[in-house]
Design a protein around this motif. Sequence first.
Motif, PDB file in Angstrom:
ATOM      1  N   SER A 157       0.844  -1.202   0.000  1.00  0.00           N
ATOM      2  CA  SER A 157       0.000   0.000   0.000  1.00  0.00           C
ATOM      3  C   SER A 157       0.874   1.245   0.000  1.00  0.00           C
ATOM      4  CB  SER A 157      -0.920   0.014   1.228  1.00  0.00           C
ATOM      5  OG  SER A 157      -0.169   0.267   2.402  1.00  0.00           O
ATOM      6  N   SER A 288      -9.044  -1.680  -2.595  1.00  0.00           N
ATOM      7  CA  SER A 288      -8.240  -0.467  -2.696  1.00  0.00           C
ATOM      8  C   SER A 288      -9.138   0.751  -2.899  1.00  0.00           C
ATOM      9  CB  SER A 288      -7.242  -0.623  -3.857  1.00  0.00           C
ATOM     10  OG  SER A 288      -6.683   0.621  -4.216  1.00  0.00           O
ATOM     11  N   ARG A 289     -10.105   0.614  -3.801  1.00  0.00           N
ATOM     12  CA  ARG A 289     -11.030   1.732  -4.050  1.00  0.00           C
ATOM     13  C   ARG A 289     -11.896   2.010  -2.829  1.00  0.00           C
ATOM     14  NH1 ARG A 289     -11.618  -0.775  -8.955  1.00  0.00           N
ATOM     15  NH2 ARG A 289     -13.573  -1.748  -8.267  1.00  0.00           N
ATOM     16  N   THR A 293      -7.253   3.697  -0.783  1.00  0.00           N
ATOM     17  CA  THR A 293      -5.836   3.515  -0.499  1.00  0.00           C
ATOM     18  C   THR A 293      -5.130   2.948  -1.721  1.00  0.00           C
ATOM     19  OG1 THR A 293      -6.456   2.983   1.781  1.00  0.00           O
ATOM     20  CG2 THR A 293      -4.198   2.478   1.127  1.00  0.00           C
ATOM     21  N   GLN A 294      -4.088   3.638  -2.167  1.00  0.00           N
ATOM     22  CA  GLN A 294      -3.320   3.164  -3.314  1.00  0.00           C
ATOM     23  C   GLN A 294      -2.647   1.835  -2.996  1.00  0.00           C
ATOM     24  OE1 GLN A 294      -0.245   5.977  -4.715  1.00  0.00           O
ATOM     25  NE2 GLN A 294       1.026   4.202  -5.185  1.00  0.00           N
ATOM     26  N   THR A 296      -0.131  -1.271  -4.871  1.00  0.00           N
ATOM     27  CA  THR A 296       0.714  -1.612  -6.021  1.00  0.00           C
ATOM     28  C   THR A 296       1.125  -3.079  -5.959  1.00  0.00           C
ATOM     29  OG1 THR A 296       1.626   0.627  -5.878  1.00  0.00           O
ATOM     30  CG2 THR A 296       2.801  -0.950  -7.281  1.00  0.00           C
TER      31      THR A 296
END
Lengths: 328, 328
Positions: A157, A288-289, A293-294, A296
């Motif tokens: 994150s 995540s949405r 919170t981003q 990867t």
Amino acid sequence: MSDRMGEFDLIARYFTRPAKRAVLGVGDDCALLQPAPGMQMAISSDMLVEGRHFFAGVTPFTLGHKALAVNLSDLAACGATPTAFTLALALPRVDEAWLQGFSSGLWALADAHGCELIGGDTTQGPLNICITVFGEVPRGQALLRSGAQADDDIYISGTPGDARLALDALRGTLALPTELLAQARARLEQPSPRVALGQALRGIATAAIDISDGLAGDLGHVLEASGVGARIDPEIATNLIAGCAHAAAAAGLFPYEKLLEYVFAGGDDYELAFTAPPAARQAVDAASRKSQTQVTRIGSIEKAPGLRLVDAQGRSVTQTFQSFDHFA
Amino acid sequence: MSDRMGEFDLIARYFTRPAKRAVLGVGDDCALLQPAPGMQMAISSDMLVEGRHFFAGVTPFTLGHKALAVNLSDLAACGATPTAFTLALALPRVDEAWLQGFSSGLWALADAHGCELIGGDTTQGPLNICITVFGEVPRGQALLRSGAQADDDIYISGTPGDARLALDALRGTLALPTELLAQARARLEQPSPRVALGQALRGIATAAIDISDGLAGDLGHVLEASGVGARIDPEIATNLIAGCAHAAAAAGLFPYEKLLEYVFAGGDDYELAFTAPPAARQAVDAASRKSQTQVTRIGSIEKAPGLRLVDAQGRSVTQTFQSFDHFA
């Protein structure tokens, strides 16, 4: 008042509010909690020491935030919903301005997470902050370190590395443009515990951990607990994680190898590293949405033990990372 | 090893055992507890600082005992059954002999109470020990400070005053015969948390508190929380409580007034003060026998606020006691 304010006045003035969710809060020998039916209680303790976990002159508001944030981050890693915490505080002297700032920072984050102070202790001594935090998680649904399986994706994150970049700048080993420093410093001093993400990942992630000692070291704990290894593409990790460290590298403030070090061995990030099967990619995106919170995807779990950095062309990247360890 | 032992080795070596009752113990981001159905969780935190709560050179074994004992004492005051604890520890350096002694003292008391270590933190810093302890109590049955009623009897367990007597002797303000010093010192350094008594008093005592800051001060918290006052016969309190302070007074080592001070304002006793209606005297005796803990009836709750010392002839005894207060 000031130096003559007693322990009980101090507790009453800065650290007492009526209990809302707890059966009994501050003011008796014990606090009383009643977990909801079907829930397990998640518990974690962290101790912060001046000069080791924070600079002597740090703003008390941000310190109040961070002391609770690092604890909430442990709950986040388990997918637990914060409910309450205790605070034990050793103070060299009673400094009301400091207490006002510290308690404000603490309450602001506590309120944001609906997490109430239910008890603790104050004493005189070298500045030391010990918080124990409590959360609830449905029985059997806690995210553990031990569930990662071969072929699982590995995610991180936010922007690991930014806290360490700020630390280097504050220590004077690196010069940063003012705005970038302010941004990185906020990540160091006021990390956002990924509580919403942790909860959203229940039933999706196979393993999770919070990154306090550096991504490589903490991911290593997941690999060890799960009996697996990992392969990570360092270019993906360092190009897709577009945080302050990435911006500083792009500005040519340090070489590429140093960016790898920030991202993989920064420490003090309080991001979540987690694993999930490839079939769950849409579910991870949704989590995540939902948690804003981003996230990867940086690599894959493999059967063979160890953490391997392999680029898109299949070339091994040799890099040794030292995990942060208080007594090393 | 020694100074090069890392944090994780240290936790593994001295502070890790398989969880027996906890769902999840040491080794993940959080521990997990599942209270039994119908039970509430009692929680308390205490922080011990070198030079304030213990002498710098104290035997690590007794320090390990005391650090947990003062926390168990809070559970005792609520009538809770200990289940688990977390330990956060700041150490100036890794000293294996010290850790061996400290952890042995800690485990010995933890095992005696079936209370398991489920998590915590270690860091480098000025010596600081922060324990958060967890217990279970049937819903609604916790002993609180707020239930004392007019005409209730007031009781005290054990021998308050002995810990402070030892402190004075160790500080050199008083000379004690060797055997008496050893006995008093054991009360100071290895207090017995009155856990069995607290549990036996569930459903009998109307209010309870543990005596850490002195009988007068801590009983004052009960009076305040319950909105009542108390009348205590100082002769009963000082003649029936036949501990070390009593023996030292009988040996003429200090005047009678000083004995009053030891018993009522000693501090560090970790005895229980509690109240119960006169109709419950047999039940209190039975709880005392069942828990093998000496209990002395020292006075009565009255409607009028305040704590009054009145002797058998109805004469007021004038004495001012200062409660122990870390920042006073």
